[in-house]
Every structure is written in structure tokens, then in C-alpha cells.
Design an enzyme around this catalytic site. Structure first.
Site, PDB file in Angstrom:
ATOM      1  N   HIS A   1      68.635  28.916 -59.500  1.00  0.00           N
ATOM      2  CA  HIS A   1      67.940  30.127 -59.042  1.00  0.00           C
ATOM      3  C   HIS A   1      67.304  29.881 -57.663  1.00  0.00           C
ATOM      4  O   HIS A   1      67.583  30.586 -56.699  1.00  0.00           O
ATOM      5  CB  HIS A   1      66.877  30.513 -60.075  1.00  0.00           C
ATOM      6  CG  HIS A   1      66.135  31.770 -59.756  1.00  0.00           C
ATOM      7  ND1 HIS A   1      66.419  32.978 -60.350  1.00  0.00           N
ATOM      8  CD2 HIS A   1      65.115  32.018 -58.896  1.00  0.00           C
ATOM      9  CE1 HIS A   1      65.610  33.914 -59.869  1.00  0.00           C
ATOM     10  NE2 HIS A   1      64.807  33.344 -58.991  1.00  0.00           N
ATOM     11  N   GLU A   2      66.481  28.842 -57.595  1.00  0.00           N
ATOM     12  CA  GLU A   2      65.804  28.552 -56.319  1.00  0.00           C
ATOM     13  C   GLU A   2      66.811  28.078 -55.275  1.00  0.00           C
ATOM     14  O   GLU A   2      66.685  28.398 -54.089  1.00  0.00           O
ATOM     15  CB  GLU A   2      64.688  27.524 -56.520  1.00  0.00           C
ATOM     16  CG  GLU A   2      63.577  27.956 -57.483  1.00  0.00           C
ATOM     17  CD  GLU A   2      62.899  29.272 -57.092  1.00  0.00           C
ATOM     18  OE1 GLU A   2      62.905  29.621 -55.903  1.00  0.00           O
ATOM     19  OE2 GLU A   2      62.383  29.961 -57.996  1.00  0.00           O
TER      20      GLU A   2
ATOM     21  N   HIS B   1      68.283  31.114 -53.685  1.00  0.00           N
ATOM     22  CA  HIS B   1      67.381  31.625 -52.634  1.00  0.00           C
ATOM     23  C   HIS B   1      67.497  30.747 -51.383  1.00  0.00           C
ATOM     24  O   HIS B   1      67.558  31.246 -50.263  1.00  0.00           O
ATOM     25  CB  HIS B   1      65.919  31.585 -53.123  1.00  0.00           C
ATOM     26  CG  HIS B   1      65.543  32.693 -54.071  1.00  0.00           C
ATOM     27  ND1 HIS B   1      65.770  34.015 -53.787  1.00  0.00           N
ATOM     28  CD2 HIS B   1      64.928  32.661 -55.281  1.00  0.00           C
ATOM     29  CE1 HIS B   1      65.312  34.766 -54.802  1.00  0.00           C
ATOM     30  NE2 HIS B   1      64.809  33.962 -55.719  1.00  0.00           N
TER      31      HIS B   1
ATOM     32  N   GLU C   1      66.688  38.643 -55.048  1.00  0.00           N
ATOM     33  CA  GLU C   1      66.858  38.145 -56.410  1.00  0.00           C
ATOM     34  C   GLU C   1      68.344  38.046 -56.781  1.00  0.00           C
ATOM     35  O   GLU C   1      68.733  37.188 -57.563  1.00  0.00           O
ATOM     36  CB  GLU C   1      66.111  39.033 -57.406  1.00  0.00           C
ATOM     37  CG  GLU C   1      64.608  38.805 -57.432  1.00  0.00           C
ATOM     38  CD  GLU C   1      64.205  37.396 -57.861  1.00  0.00           C
ATOM     39  OE1 GLU C   1      64.593  36.972 -58.956  1.00  0.00           O
ATOM     40  OE2 GLU C   1      63.512  36.704 -57.074  1.00  0.00           O
TER      41      GLU C   1
END
Lengths: 499, 499
Positions: free
Chosen positions: B262-263, B266, B294
Site C-alpha cells: 500500500h505505502e 503511494h 488511494e
């Protein structure tokens, strides 16, 4: 009892101090955590922050507010008056130089430093001479402008003042002259009487050195961050102080112990500043005096860190962490202490011992003053350097790389900085002398690693004063007398001849 | 072909972007490196930087320059026009609200958040109700002012717009209504058909999880800093991007794999932004659309990270790093994948799976709209929450701590934020759908850990666009069509019913 003008100044300068802290953090992060690929963007961020700080410092209302507050300064407390004095200094420094001269200096210094990096490696003084001459000429322009508001007509004094506020060549000349005569003979005497040491027979991995250093900092009472960087440094104030060191596997004494005590000393100074004033200029360390700030690192590194008592304390821990046999004579407290105190006439300042180091500084002070006052031309610098080395240390550098190209200071435009290193060592000797008399059973406390009294003494007598006093006054407040060359000489004599 | 006014704006906004980066770094440092004792001083530094940024954004010359540049925007390139559009948005946002309302909101939000921290632990909704009502009332005032310049007369739209620029309730209502009907039945269907998984029989120490996570990030092509913090987050742009995670020894799947993807997603977005525009607003990620940002984390976490192919790729590495026997059935690729896809109706949103998560969002969207539009009073919130939970997930929270007190958003004044989480998941599904069709042999590439094509596809179709397009346009540019609820439903059906 404060005035409205002063209150407005406090509000503005509180933001300026925030900017100072942020700029420090940008530098810390770049040295310690940032990926190299962030360098260009970081340089831009820093330059924007510096620009904003300059805009805030020179905002339209600042000079009027300063004048107004100064007119009624009898309404201010001692601390407020000292704070106002610091604000005035910040403002004068920021507004003194025309921006085109500042820009030209910044540009020329960056250019000169880049050429120096290659010229030093290639041992090619000719390559840097023309740019260096231009940088000196711009530096003289700067000094001339700064001199206009000073009582001295010596250009060099304007440069000295930048690194040790209020200091003039007339102040330091008698001290430096005396040491120039005394030190070369003293050095010879030390070399003639020096006992042999046993070479350390093992390299120590960085993680073991770090374990020792972390333990030592805790004993010193330092409670901030501790990281690794290629050039050791310290930043911060009160609740967020950070120091770094580096490790050399073949030299734990200099990096895991002495350098850590040096930076830890700076760190304790910053930790123990007056909390009430933490967001005002007066609440900072005496950055205006390199000679005071360096004294706070040197009192740990050069004074405590070279005593037999200190090595008696730390040696068992070294043996344990490094897994050394207790009967290995190279790793005895006596041999480790003697190794930390080895004296040798050599070419490089940053590697110099306590006795030869001041001779390196005296040489640089003499030559930089001559360069600025026009008594020495750039083309003659290498020969002048070598002559001075022979006169003071008895050795001649075989290359300029080991001579006048070794230090970055001049090639970054930093003239007037070197004397502070020696004044810092002298301040440290005098502070140590006063402290060790004040604290009962001082030697046995050091031997037991009980540094709490040292930390407290420095807090009360130096750190808590922030910038309340001038550098010269602070030494008097802390030690009861102004700087005495005899205390420094006595310290060197006791350590190196009567041991 | 640019205009003078536009050039002046670029110079100003380049400094504003520097300030954004610096504020980000202050936060990163506080979460990752700063000693807790630095918190007060850091809060002040941050607030000074935010104030300076606000001053720069609302400087006297900015509105005239914006008007002037907009008058002649036909002289600007597409990128410059998009940049100017972003500048206008920054300015309007900074200048829209009167400073006393902003201050009141900031103060009330901080107060409410502090009370919430205790009220949540004590499960005491009454304790927070009065302050929460005041916060809602101030938020409505804010929304009313923001609505003045918008075409919608729905207060809630002004709040939605803050987190997903251009988005209105009229846009999302049909999608959300459709899902509100479809999802509860779908959930029941999934629960009825779900196969059992084998519980993982070992805890994994944090250092082993970190080793796996670091390896995985390298495979993803992420090359920034990777640290640990109590709340995972990401910051940065281009050459200096930083992400964090945390570790739970009993849940490596969620934290060392899915949270890291997830990170990392980003982070890749921020790394691959258009370098040429890195110091301008248009060169940033589409922060104006939480739903787009997101999607770039969820395409890795929720799409790739839950496929059998991905678990076929990572399982051998897990076995090796964690020293698991190859024939341990709990640690097979099939069981690990099935574990990552377990569906369970439960109370807490942040722990929810992919099927129940959207139901949590639909509930929050319905209730926050009612609170803002005045159709639900604060005192009725706990009951309304529990009714909705029963209707959508079939369970009733035994306490408000597990109900309407679980999330900080509302108690920080963040209304209109929640829908972006669901829109982000839908965008991710649609982007994954387009990408997996475009990349030949997609599944076997994932199975081989060859993520280079994914990284490149996202770079070309999303990241390199910066803020050139609006959020809605970007989804069209990247996937060839506007947001389709059917693609999302098909994704869920394929994964959870046809596997």
C-alpha cells in the site's frame, strides 16, 4: 515592564528561531537520513528557508522596532536586554552586506571550493590560485563594509568578529605571540621526554564501537539522538538535540571516545540551555563565540577524555565490549591513556595532538591575517606556509596537499575562523581548572564515571546563561577571571612533562 | 510563450512547494526519528511554517497575478494551464475562509480530538457529544462559505470537494446507492460459500518481517527510504520519497506485505511524478483526489497483493526468510492467499476485509451527510450507527467504542473524507482491469515477481500526468472510460465467488 516594540520583536524573532531550527533539521536529515538523490531538491528547500529567514530579519518594521526598543531598554529585564542585543546583532549581520556582494561571495566561494577539492587531490596550487585571489578580494570588500560600523580599522578584525563577537586581533595578539615563542620549545621538550606506547593490536568493528559510545554518552548524561555521518556534528536545543560521529575500525580512541565526547559536550550545552528562552535568540548557545562553544566540547574531549582517571574508568568497559583479555598490556588503562596523549610533529591539523595543534592554528592565523591585510600574496602562500611549518614544528610538507591545501576554510571564504579553535582549547583548560577545584573529590568522581557533577557545574556556570553575557564576560562569570594564558601553559606542562 | 504574470506565479509557487516539502519532512521526522521531548518545539516550528506558507499563498500580489495570467491563458501550454488551475485552487482554498473561523475550527477540532481519545477508551459518547455538536456547527459554517463559490447548494458537496476536487454527492449517489443494495446480499453469499483456512501457527519477529518487506519493495521497484512508525504513511517527491510501516508479530500478511505494498504504491506514484514539474503544484500527485492517490496504493495492496499469482511468487521467499518447512500446509501459497482474502462481518473499519470495507464506508457516508445536512442530531448518532450496522453487516456493536467512536475523522472535523476510500478501491479495480489487459502475460509476470511492467504502466498512464488532468479525467485517460461500478462488482464477484 516590557515595551510594546520589544514584544513585537519577540514575536518576530520567535519565528526566526523556528526557521533556524528547521534549517538545521534539513541539514541533519541530509547528512544522516536523506537519500543522495534528494540533494538538488533539498538544496532548493534550504535556500528558500534561508531566503525567508533573511526576509523576516530584514522586514520593513524591524529597524524601527529595534530603535524604539533600544530607546526604552531601561524598562527591560537583563535577559530581555541581552535578547534585544542579540536581535540587533542578527539584524545588523543580515542587513550589513549589499545583496549583490553576498551573492558574488556565495558564488565565488562555491566555485573556489569545487576547484579546491580537485586541486588538493592533484596537489596543484596553481589551479586554484586565480580563483582564490578573487575570493580574497571579495572577502576584503566584505571586511571593509563590516569595518565601517566598528571601532577597529583592521580588516581582519571584522572577520574575527564574525566567529567570536567582540574579539579583536589586539586582544589575541599578546596571547598568540606568547604561545608562538613558548610552544616550539615546549614541543621539543615533550618529544625528548616522551615514553613509548604499545601499538593496539586489534581493529574494533563499528557496531562494538557504537555500543561503547552509546554507553559513554549515557554516562555523560546526554539524552538526545546519536547517529552516524561522514562528518561528525551536533544540532538542536533543549528537548531535541542530535549528535553524530563516524567510526574507524583502527582508531576507536579518536572516534568512538574522543569525538563522541566532543559532540556530546556540544550536545549537553544545547540540552541545558535556559528552557524559558528557547524560542528567542538569547536562549541559544553562544554561537557568536566559536571559542565558547568549542570550549564546551573540548572540556570533555581534551580535558576529561585525556586523563588517566577517565581511562581507568572506561578501560574495563572497553575490554568487556571489545572482548579483550584483561592482561593484554596494549589495552591497559595506562597504555590507552598514553596512546590518547601521543605527541608527534606532523603535517595535518585535524589529526594533530593537543601540543602540536595550537602551532597549526598560530601558523594559519598569521598567514590569513597577512593575506587579508595585503602583506602576503597568494602566489607566495605555499612557501610562506612551509617556512612557518619549519620554524614552529620543525618539518616541511613534501606537498601542498599536506600543506596549504589541506583545510577547506579559506577556499570557502572562511577567514578569521581558525583562532577560535585555539581560544576554545584555552577556555576549556580554564573552565576545567575552575570546575575541578569547585567539585570535591573531582578525580575520583571521574575515575568512577560519576559525571553528574560535571554536567551540573557546566549547566549552572555556562549553559544556563545562554547569550546573557558576552563571550569574554561568560569566561569571567564561569571561572572568576578573564582568559589567562598561564592556566593553559600550566595545563600542558602538567599533562605532558610532569606526568 | 508564457506570460510575465505566469512566470512570477511560478517563482512564488516554487517556494510554496518547498514549504510543503519542509512541512512534510517535519512530520516524517517527528513520526520516525524525533525524540518525544521535541514535540512542543516541533509543533511550534510546524505552525510557523504553515503560517509562512499561508502568508505566501495570500500575498498581496497573488490575486492580481492569477487574474492577469488567467486572462491570457491561451498563451500558456497545457501543462502551464493546468499548473495555473492548481495555483488558483491553492489560492482559493487559502483565502476562502476568514481567519477567525479557521482558528476556531482548528481549536475546536484539537479540543474535540483530545476528548475523543478518552471518550473512545471509556466508551463514553455523552462526554464528547456537546463539543462534537459545536465542531459540526463550525464545519457547517465552513461548508456554507465554501458553497458560495460553487454551483451546488448542498453543504456536504463543499466538504466532499475538499478531498476529491470536482466530486459532488450527485456524482457518487447512484454508485453508492447501487452498492448499498448489492453488497449486503453479496456478502451473505460470500460468507455462505467461504472455505476454511488453516490458522498460521507461528509468530514472525519484526526483523524477519522487515527483511521480507525490504526485499518486496525492491522487487516493486521502490527506491526510497523505508522506516518504521506507529501509523504507516508516505511522503516526498521524485528523488526523496519515504514510506513507513509497522509490524505485528502475529500478522505479517497485513503489515509486512499488504501495508508495505500500500505505502510502496503511494511511494512509486510520488517517485514517478513528472520531474520537470517537481517544484510546481502541477507536478504533484493528485492530492486533490484522495480517490486517485488511494487507487495507486490499492492497485498494489488490494488488487495484486490478494491474487494467487502474487502469493505463488512471495511464498517461497517467506518460507526462506521465516525458516518455515516447505510442507507446512498453513504456510502454503494457497493458504496464505486464502488467509489474505478471508471475509468476516466485524465492527472495526480499519481491520475490515475487501468485501465488508465498502459497507463500512457506505454507512459513514450516509451518516456524515445527514449530520451535516441537519437530518441527524448528534444525540441520535449511536442508535443510527447501530441500525445501519445491523442492516448492512448484520451485526450490532456492543459498545460505541466498537461503533461510532472508532474512527478519529469526524472528531477532527474531517467530514467528506470517507467516500474517497471506496472510490479509491473502485478506481484501483478499474485501473487493474485496464492494466492487466494491456500487459501481455500479466498473470505469469506477477507469478514471477516481474513487476517492472506494472511500474511502467502506472508511470505512463497515471504518475507522469501529475495534476495535468482532473481526477475524473485521469481515470478516463488511464482506463479509457469513466468510473464503472460494474467493473468493481465484477472484480469482487470473480475474486470471492468464482475462485
Amino acid at each position: 515592564m516590557t515595551t510594546k516594540a520589544y514584544q513585537k520583536l519577540e514575536a518576530s524573532f520567535s519565528e526566526i528561531i523556528d526557521l533556524d531550527r528547521v534549517i538545521e533539521l534539513l541539514n541533519w536529515d541530509q547528512s544522516v537520513k536523506m537519500p543522495a538523490s534528494g540533494a538538488t531538491a533539498r538544496a532548493k528547500q534550504r535556500s528558500t528557508m534561508v531566503k525567508i529567514k533573511h526576509q523576516k530579519l530584514t522586514a520593513e518594521d524591524i529597524p524601527d522596532l529595534l530603535n524604539e526598543a533600544e530607546l526604552h531598554k531601561e524598562n527591560l529585564s537583563d535577559w530581555e536586554q541581552a535578547n534585544l542585543h542579540e536581535m540587533r546583532r542578527y539584524y545588523n549581520e543580515a542587513s550589513a552586506l549589499p545583496s549583490d556582494l553576498l551573492q558574488a561571495l556565495t558564488y565565488k566561494a562555491a566555485e573556489c571550493h569545487t576547484i579546491w577539492e580537485t586541486a588538493r587531490i592533484d596537489d596543484d596550487f596553481q589551479a586554484i590560485a586565480p580563483t582564490f585571489e578573487e575570493l580574497i578580494s571579495l572577502t576584503k570588500e566584505k571586511a571593509a563594509i563590516l569595518s565601517e560600523t566598528s571601532s577597529s580599522n583592521l580588516l581582519y578584525d571584522a572577520l574575527l568578529d564574525q566567529f567570536d563577537a567582540g574579539s579583536t586581533y589586539a586582544d589575541i595578539q599578546p596571547i598568540f605571540d606568547e604561545l608562538s615563542v613558548w610552544l616550539p620549545n615546549f614541543l621539543q621538550n615533550v618529544l625528548d621526554n616522551q615514553q613509548e606506547t604499545i601499538k593496539l593490536d586489534r581493529n574494533i568493528p563499528a557496531d562494538k564501537q557504537q555500543e561503547l559510545a552509546t554507553w559513554l554518552l549515557d554516562k555523560m548524561g546526554y539524552h538526545g539522538r546519536f547517529d552516524t555521518s561522514s562528518h561528525p556534528f551536533s544540532i538542536g536545543r533543549i528537548g531535541d538535540v542530535r549528535i553524530t560521529t563516524r567510526y574507524h575500525e583502527d582508531n576507536f580512541i579518536n572516534y568512538a571516545v574522543l569525538c563522541v565526547m566532543h559532540e556530546g559536550g556540544h550536545g549537553l550545552y544545547d540540552m541545558q540551555l535556559p528552557k524559558k528562552w528557547q524560542s528567542q535568540p538569547v536562549g541559544g548557545a553562544l554561537d557568536i563565540s566559536m571559542a565558547v562553544h568549542e570550549s564546551q566540547s573540548m572540556v570533555w574531549e581534551m580535558q576529561i577524555g585525556h586523563t588517566q582517571e577517565f581511562w581507568n574508568f572506561i578501560t574495563p568497559k572497553c575490554s568487556k565490549v571489545f572482548e579483550i583479555d584483561n592482561d593484554n598490556p596494549a589495552w591497559s588503562a595506562e597504555n590507552l591513556c598514553a596512546t590518547s596523549n601521543l605527541v608527534k610533529a606532523d603535517f595535518i591539523r585535524v589529526d594533530a595532538d593537543e601540543v602540536t595543534y595550537p602551532l597549526h592554528i598560530l601558523l594559519r592565523t598569521k598567514l590569513e591575517k597577512a593575506l587579508i591585510e595585503g602583506n602576503l600574496s597568494v602566489k607566495d602562500l605555499p612557501d610562506a606556509w612551509n617556512d612557518e611549518m619549519q620554524k614552529s614544528l620543525g618539518i616541511i610538507p613534501p606537498t601542498n596537499r599536506l600543506g596549504c591545501l589541506q583545510d577547506p576554510h579559506w577556499y570557502l571564504g572562511d577567514f578569521g575562523y581558525f583562532p577560535a579553535y585555539l581560544l576554545g582549547a584555552m577556555n576549556a583548560a580554564q573552565i576545567f581548572d575552575a570546575m575541578s577545584h569547585d567539585i570535591q573529590g573531582f578525580n575520583s568522581k571521574i575515575e568512577n564515571g560519576d559525571f553528574n557533577h560535571v554536567k551540573e557545574w557546566l549547566k549552572i556556570n555556562v549553559h544556563q546563561h545562554g547569550c546573557l553575557h558576552s563571550p569574554k564576560e561568560l569566561i569571567k562569570v564561569a571561572t572568576g577571571k578573564s582568559l589567562q594564558v598561564d592556566i593553559y601553559k600550566k595545563h600542558l606542562t602538567t599533562r605532558y612533562l610532569k606526568a
